[in-house]
Design a protein around this motif. Structure first.
Motif, PDB file in Angstrom:
ATOM      1  N   ARG A 149       0.899  -1.133   0.061  1.00 54.86           N
ATOM      2  CA  ARG A 149       0.070   0.034  -0.039  1.00 54.86           C
ATOM      3  C   ARG A 149       0.887   1.443   0.146  1.00 54.86           C
ATOM      4  O   ARG A 149       0.617   2.054   0.762  1.00 54.86           O
ATOM      5  CB  ARG A 149      -0.939  -0.069   1.201  1.00 54.86           C
ATOM      6  N   HIS A 150       1.778   1.412  -0.851  1.00 51.84           N
ATOM      7  CA  HIS A 150       2.627   2.607  -0.636  1.00 51.84           C
ATOM      8  C   HIS A 150       1.866   3.824  -0.839  1.00 51.84           C
ATOM      9  O   HIS A 150       2.143   4.513  -1.835  1.00 51.84           O
ATOM     10  CB  HIS A 150       3.722   2.253  -1.675  1.00 51.84           C
ATOM     11  N   SER A 151       1.178   4.324  -0.093  1.00 52.85           N
ATOM     12  CA  SER A 151       0.511   5.685   0.018  1.00 52.85           C
ATOM     13  C   SER A 151       1.319   6.867   0.254  1.00 52.85           C
ATOM     14  O   SER A 151       1.268   7.780  -0.304  1.00 52.85           O
ATOM     15  CB  SER A 151      -0.794   5.477   0.914  1.00 52.85           C
ATOM     16  N   ALA A 152       2.518   6.346   1.080  1.00 52.61           N
ATOM     17  CA  ALA A 152       3.360   7.471   1.245  1.00 52.61           C
ATOM     18  C   ALA A 152       4.586   7.092   0.735  1.00 52.61           C
ATOM     19  O   ALA A 152       4.729   5.969   0.442  1.00 52.61           O
ATOM     20  CB  ALA A 152       3.328   7.605   2.686  1.00 52.61           C
ATOM     21  N   SER A 153       5.385   8.131   0.760  1.00 50.12           N
ATOM     22  CA  SER A 153       6.753   7.855   0.005  1.00 50.12           C
ATOM     23  C   SER A 153       7.805   7.093   0.984  1.00 50.12           C
ATOM     24  O   SER A 153       7.489   6.709   1.939  1.00 50.12           O
ATOM     25  CB  SER A 153       7.436   9.382  -0.113  1.00 50.12           C
ATOM     26  N   ALA A 197      10.220   5.623   6.107  1.00 50.82           N
ATOM     27  CA  ALA A 197      11.437   5.252   6.651  1.00 50.82           C
ATOM     28  C   ALA A 197      11.531   5.772   8.106  1.00 50.82           C
ATOM     29  O   ALA A 197      11.973   5.643   9.067  1.00 50.82           O
ATOM     30  CB  ALA A 197      12.714   5.498   5.686  1.00 50.82           C
ATOM     31  N   GLU A 198      11.129   7.177   8.064  1.00 51.67           N
ATOM     32  CA  GLU A 198      11.361   8.239   9.194  1.00 51.67           C
ATOM     33  C   GLU A 198      10.220   7.660  10.218  1.00 51.67           C
ATOM     34  O   GLU A 198      10.484   7.497  11.399  1.00 51.67           O
ATOM     35  CB  GLU A 198      10.709   9.577   8.823  1.00 51.67           C
ATOM     36  N   ARG A 199       9.017   7.039   9.744  1.00 49.21           N
ATOM     37  CA  ARG A 199       7.982   6.475  10.491  1.00 49.21           C
ATOM     38  C   ARG A 199       8.913   5.248  11.334  1.00 49.21           C
ATOM     39  O   ARG A 199       8.572   5.104  12.629  1.00 49.21           O
ATOM     40  CB  ARG A 199       6.784   6.145  10.055  1.00 49.21           C
ATOM     41  N   LEU A 200       9.560   4.447  10.693  1.00 52.10           N
ATOM     42  CA  LEU A 200      10.069   3.240  11.248  1.00 52.10           C
ATOM     43  C   LEU A 200      11.199   3.627  12.382  1.00 52.10           C
ATOM     44  O   LEU A 200      11.035   2.840  13.205  1.00 52.10           O
ATOM     45  CB  LEU A 200      10.360   2.462  10.032  1.00 52.10           C
ATOM     46  N   VAL A 201      11.894   4.487  11.776  1.00 50.95           N
ATOM     47  CA  VAL A 201      12.946   4.745  12.791  1.00 50.95           C
ATOM     48  C   VAL A 201      12.558   5.341  14.082  1.00 50.95           C
ATOM     49  O   VAL A 201      13.109   4.977  15.131  1.00 50.95           O
ATOM     50  CB  VAL A 201      14.213   5.319  12.328  1.00 50.95           C
TER      51      VAL A 201
END
Length: 1213
Positions: A918-922, A927-931
């Protein structure tokens, strides 16, 4: 013999027996001025200097030595390190006389004094307390920077509070304090009460007996009580009953236990902040139904608490008797107040919101009550003596505002009233303990009845209140909790130390070096008249000794003396270690798993209770088994394991896993003596009762079992596979294998054992632990050990899919054939197959692979708190690979299935999730959300390094995307995770501004011209404050390398020195200091290397080389040109040259300079020629001299004899 074997099977060996002496006791003897302060208090100043003052001193000193031992007290607590992690060391707070010693230490480090305090009067009590700095009055959990950690010292008339940051507070007490307690919110005071306090003729409510203070700068406010049983009708009022005393107060959970001396019952209350409606009820506002009596009571309380601000003596206090109220004459004509801190008397009205910022470190608590005006009042108020007991306007003055209460105790539980009320049933010790399954118990010791009463309690479903259960009585003389292993140590009436987990008995504690209780008691009490009769003991001890006689008569003393059952060395040492009649008197000071035993002869020893497990693999397996089993069964399993593991002569850390496997299989119904792979375990001579000891042989000739053991050993298998064995054509022996195959046909399981019905559930959770260990590259050895146990259970349960899974993971470890224990269909019916059990083995690798391919997979099962790596990997893949941002925010996730012991939806009915991208975001946003999420759950770079590379690859890719352009508002943990340590300190709150302010204050010591001439103004201070943000090394280096300011010439003029000689002495000292000053350019050149980009229109600033000095105290100038001393000629020539080199090395190689700018810097004065020569030398070193025009070079070289640039131009060109 059988009785002794059973007793030994439930015996726990304590370790690390050490003699204990409080560290503060020895330190007080050598503390400076401690004795002098005591002597000054004991004797008036006039008698100290009188002729017969020596006799008075001796008499006073004798009194001190007689009573000093009775005044000492101490308490220990668990230490916490600076970074917030739990540290394995003790903190001791020792009180003796007027001294308080705070020391820290551990087993590996000697005790050291952390802080020592000496006060004016005798210390009544000292304790640790954390005050809340934040003005937020919610019930949240405050962070460390919102708390002010203090040591509170109670004296007779005041309370001293010293914070670890160096702030000191003094709060005067308006009443005599009987006891003080540290709470979650601050301090709680109990007022001393007397029998003649409340005359029956006065028609007014009694005064409060309990008060609170939330901060040293806050007022002391009365405590509010909301009760329905203890104080009569259900209403809100102050705590006024003098018969109610606090016996225990806990911070988390915030509860208070009280004892009613009239009803002889204990009650439990929750301590919380007062609510607005409760505040209105006790203050009797007009909207409430109040009376004049109530208003008068509240006003008189307020008036007295604030009377200290008017200079009145606390002796005339309504808290002592009512006659003092009627006899005292109040006056407000005193505008000042005698304080211990007269220098800050004008700041009495400061609130705690202002004082820390202003840096005021000492406040008098008496001044805090002065909220009214200090103006002169000609009217003197007095209290009426009318029979009605009414008061005039003195207590109801408009300027007297009521004191608003802050805390309230809300009733939770009261023990049932006994049929026969016994006096002196007050609890002497209260603590909270947690059993091995997490159940909490409130335990209070009634020493007069030799009872330890345990009340089980738990939080309600909405987490708003505590629910208490029934009371369980345990026969005990003393008890103490052992928090680290979730047990408690109970001292029974017969002198035995017994370990309990909750209310379940674990076993007796055996202490090497101390006599066994039964042996000691039999020696010390051979007849009713014993040497103990002459010892002054309290009354409960006489009852204890009577009960000991009965126990001793039943003790198997002859069996204990049998040397074949025990280690002779230990018991011989026990009998000679202690004197006749020595036994354990009490248990105190529990910290972690260490407890102090106080012996009857006055000495103390400290012991260590062994942990449940030391191996990480065993700990994880025990947590998984405990999580899935019912609590009653889990307690029995853990108790049996702990008895096996902690028995005297137990296994070492290397054989702990083998012992765990034997213990677990025995509880499942296996006969481990006949199981081949368990018989080969090496227990290193363990005396565990689970392992059957070999019978003694009549000779040393050996037996067939010894030969079979050698054939099955690892050494024999290595020899058979050796190349030399094959070259010699030696055939392998198969005798043992054939015997094992015949032996395996008769193996079966005992269905009556404790864990037989739970074998499928235990197998499944151990498989999840196995999958969890696969995500840690450091647990390879643990995987090899666990896979043997899982293969055996899978074979017996006929789970071929699991066997195939283990074989594919480790083909070299899993054998295709092995012993199988037969489980018939009848026994299979007794087994409980949990709903989460699946026929196909869960595999974290297969789940990740299916996720990347977009295939359908059921939610991955995980154990909360145990399989955290599996959960983290699943959610990180779902977030970063599939683009599902909601997976880390929702508690119920479609990618995970939480394993619980409660019934849930069968796994077969759960639909398989078809994973979609679902790559709705870049990618950068994901990556920022994950870290950020991984840093919030505590994931670090060290954890990333231990993940398998293929699993960690998506996380490393996300870190790579975030590393180049990180957000400025990320926390320090996120910056460390992405490898940006240079930004981690900037993320700390306040570090960067604090570095700038320190630098500016350091630089502003001189004038602006001097700041520009020090040659170090071009450094990037923002970057340096990030690199060295925790110290002032940059500022110190800059201060040490500056040469633009005069040096300090500090010389003392002795009487024999004349003025001329004194001037010569100062110049000689300046000459010595100039040698250091002339060497500073070398260091400054390295410090400022390549730090400056010159402007083509401005000359290069060269710092001044100042060879003068300043002599204090008048700062007179000292130089070397007076001719009083001999100075070497041209002393500063080479120093000026080096100063020019240092200035030229500042120029960065990438700077844009040309020949015109180089010539532009040519000095106009001949005395600066040496510096210019050094400047040209530096340009040659950093490659800029090649830009000088040939004509200019020729011009410089033709003036070699008359000018000095030659040393710089020749080497550079």
């Amino acid at each position: 013999m059988s009785n002794f074997s059973e007793e030994r099977a439930t015996m726990i060996a304590a370790g690390d027996l050490q003699e204990f002496v409080p560290f503060g006791r020895d330190h007080c003897k050598h503390h400076p001025n401690a004795l002098n302060l005591q002597l000054r208090q004991l004797q008036p100043a006039s008698e100290l200097w009188s002729s017969d003052g020596a006799a008075g001193l001796v008499g006073s000193l004798q009194e001190v030595t007689i009573h000093e031992k009775q005044k000492e007290s101490w308490q220990l607590r668990k230490g916490v390190s600076e970074i917030g992690d739990a540290a394995d060391y003790d903190e001791e707070l020792y009180v003796a006389g007027n001294m308080v010693i705070w020391s820290k230490g551990s087993k590996s480090q000697a005790l050291a004094v952390y802080k020592a305090f000496t006060v004016d009067s005798t210390v009544q009590q000292a304790l640790w307390c954390d005050f809340i700095i934040s003005q937020d009055k919610s019930e949240k959990i405050y962070k460390s920077h919102e708390l002010e950690k203090c040591i509170c010292i109670l004296q007779s008339s005041c309370m001293n509070m010293h914070s670890i940051d160096g702030k000191d507070y003094i709060a005067s007490l308006p009443f005599q304090v009987a006891n003080v307690w540290a709470t979650k919110y601050g301090l709680l005071f109990e007022r001393c009460s007397s029998s003649h306090e409340v005359p029956p003729s006065l028609p007014r409510e009694p005064l409060p007996t309990m008060f609170s203070m939330l901060h040293p700068l806050d007022e002391i406010t009365p405590l509010v009580c909301k009760s329905g049983s203890l104080f009569g009708s259900s209403r809100v009022q102050y705590v006024v009953d003098p018969a109610v005393k606090i016996v225990f107060l806990n911070i988390d959970p915030s509860i208070v236990m009280t004892y009613d001396a009239v009803q002889n019952v204990h009650s439990v209350w929750t301590l919380r902040r007062v609510k607005p409606e409760e505040e209105n009820a006790v203050l009797k506002f007009p909207e409430q139904a109040g009376t004049l009596q109530n208003a008068t009571t509240s006003s008189s309380l307020t008036a007295h608490l604030r009377s200290l601000s008017k200079g009145e003596s606390p002796v005339a206090s309504p808290f002592q008797n009512y006659s003092s109220i009627h006899s005292q004459s109040r006056s407000t004509s005193s505008p000042s107040l005698h304080s211990r801190s007269p220098s800050i008397s004008n700041m009495a009205a400061l609130s705690r919101a202002h004082s820390p910022a202003l840096g005021v470190h000492s406040f008098s608590g008496a001044q805090r009550f002065n909220l009214s005006s200090h103006s002169q009042s000609p009217k003197r108020h007095s209290i009426s003596h009318s029979p009605s007991g009414s008061f005039n306007d003195s207590f109801l003055a408009p300027e007297t505002e009521p004191i608003v209460p802050e805390l309230c105790i809300d009733h939770l539980w009261t023990e049932t009233l006994p049929n026969i009320r016994e006096k002196n049933s007050q609890a002497s010790k209260v603590f909270i303990t947690t059993d091995l399954c997490g159940q909490k118990f409130l335990c209070f010791l009634v020493e007069a009845q030799l009872q330890l009463r345990c009340v089980k309690f738990q939080e309600s479903n909405d987490k708003t209140q505590l629910i208490f259960g029934s009371v369980t009585n345990i026969h005990a003389k003393d008890a103490a909790p052992v928090e680290k292993i979730h047990t408690m140590l109970v001292l029974e009436g017969n002198g035995n130390l017994v370990l309990y987990t909750g209310v379940v008995r674990v076993g007796k504690v055996f202490i090497p070096g101390l006599p066994a209780p039964s042996l000691t008691m039999s020696n010390m009490m051979p007849r009713p008249s014993t040497p103990l009769d002459g010892v002054g003991t309290p009354k409960p001890l006489s009852k204890l000794l009577g009960s000991m006689d009965e126990v001793v008569l039943l003790s198997p003393v002859p069996e204990l003396r049998d040397s074949s059952k025990l280690n002779d060395s230990l018991y011989n040492e026990d009998c000679t270690f202690q004197q006749l009649g020595t036994y354990i008197h009490s248990v105190r000071d529990p910290v972690h798993n260490r407890v102090t035993l106080e012996l009857s002869n006055g000495s103390m020893v400290r012991i260590t209770i062994p942990e449940v497990a030391t191996s990480e693999l065993v700990q994880t397996c025990l947590q998984a088994i405990k999580f899935i089993l019912p609590k009653e069964v889990a307690i029995q399993v853990l108790v049996k394991w702990y008895n096996v593991h902690s028995a005297p002569g137990g296994p070492s850390c290397h054989s702990e896993w083998s012992l765990f496997v034997i213990c677990l299989l025995n509880m499942m119904g296996y006969n481990t003596d006949r199981l081949a792979w368990t018989r080969s375990f090496d227990f290193e001579g363990s005396l565990s009762p689970v392992i059957a000891p070999k019978k003694a042989r009549p000779s040393d000739t050996g037996s067939d079992e010894d030969w079979e053991y050698l054939l099955n050993s690892e050494y024999h298998r290595n020899v058979e596979s050796h190349l030399l064995n094959k070259s010699l054509c030696l055939t392998a022996l198969e005798v043992s294998n054939a015997k094992d195959e015949d032996f395996s046909q008769n193996l079966s399981l005992d269905s009556s054992t404790l864990l037989f019905a739970h074998i499928p559930a235990i197998f499944f959770v151990l498989h999840l632990v196995y999958e969890e260990l696969k995500l840690n590259t450091l647990m390879g050895e643990g995987i090899c050990s666990l896979i043997d146990l899982l293969v055996q259970l899978a074979r017996d349960l006929k789970l071929d899919s699991y066997l195939d899974h283990y074989y594919r993971d480790s083909p070299t470890l899993v054998k295709t054939t092995g012993q199988v224990c037969t489980i018939d269909q009848g026994q299979m019916g007794f087994m409980h197959h949990p709903p989460f059990f699946t026929s196909e083995p869960p595999s974290i690798y297969q789940w990740v692979s299916s996720c990347l391919k977009g295939e359908g997979m059921p939610p991955y099962p995980y154990l909360p708190g145990i399989c955290e790596r599996s959960r983290l990997v699943v959610l990180s893949i779902a977030l970063y690979t599939l683009g599902d941002e909601s997976c880390v925010s929702d508690e119920t996730c479609q990618y995970l299935s939480k394993v619980t012991s409660t019934p849930q939806k069968p796994q077969a009915e759960q639909e398989e999730n078809r994973f979609t991208f679902r790559h709705s975001a870049s990618v950068s946003v994901l990556a920022e959300r994950l870290v950020v999420w991984m840093a919030s759950v505590g994931f670090t770079l060290r954890d990333l390094e231990t993940l398998p590379f293929g699993i960690a690859l998506p996380i490393r890719d996300a870190i790579y995307h975030c590393r180049e352009q990180p957000d400025s508002d990320w926390s320090e943990a996120v910056c460390l995770l992405i490898g940006r340590q240079d930004l981690s300190k900037q993320a700390c709150e306040g570090n960067l501004p604090r570095g700038k302010s320190v630098l500016s204050s350091e630089v502003s010591s001189g004038t602006e011209a001097e700041e520009e001439d020090d040659g170090m103004n071009d450094l990037n201070h923002e970057v340096m404050s990030l690199i060295w943000s925790e110290d002032l090394r940059v500022q110190d280096v800059r201060r040490l390398l500056q040469s633009a300011q005069p040096v300090r010439v500090n010389v003392v003029q002795y009487p024999e020195l004349s003025d001329h000689e004194f001037i010569e002495e100062k110049e000689n000292r300046l000459l010595q200091l100039c040698q250091r000053t002339m060497a500073l350019p070398v260091g400054r050149g390295m410090f400022t290397l390549f730090s400056y980009h010159p402007v083509p229109t401005e000359p290069l600033p060269v710092p001044k080389l100042n060879l003068t000095g300043r002599a204090p105290p008048r700062n007179t100038t000292v130089d070397l040109n007076s001719g009083n001393i001999d100075v070497p000629p041209n002393m500063a020539s080479w120093a000026s040259f080096h100063n020019g080199v240092a200035a030229g090395l500042k120029i960065a190689p990438a700077s844009q300079i040309d020949s015109a700018w180089i010539v532009y810097n040519k000095p106009k004065h001949a005395e600066l020629a040496n510096e210019y020569a050094g400047f040209l030398m530096a340009l040659g070193l950093n490659g800029h001299l090649t830009k000088l025009a040939t004509l200019n070079i020729h011009d410089y070289l033709t003036k070699v004899r008359t000018w000095h640039p030659y040393p710089g131009v020749m080497p550079a060109t």
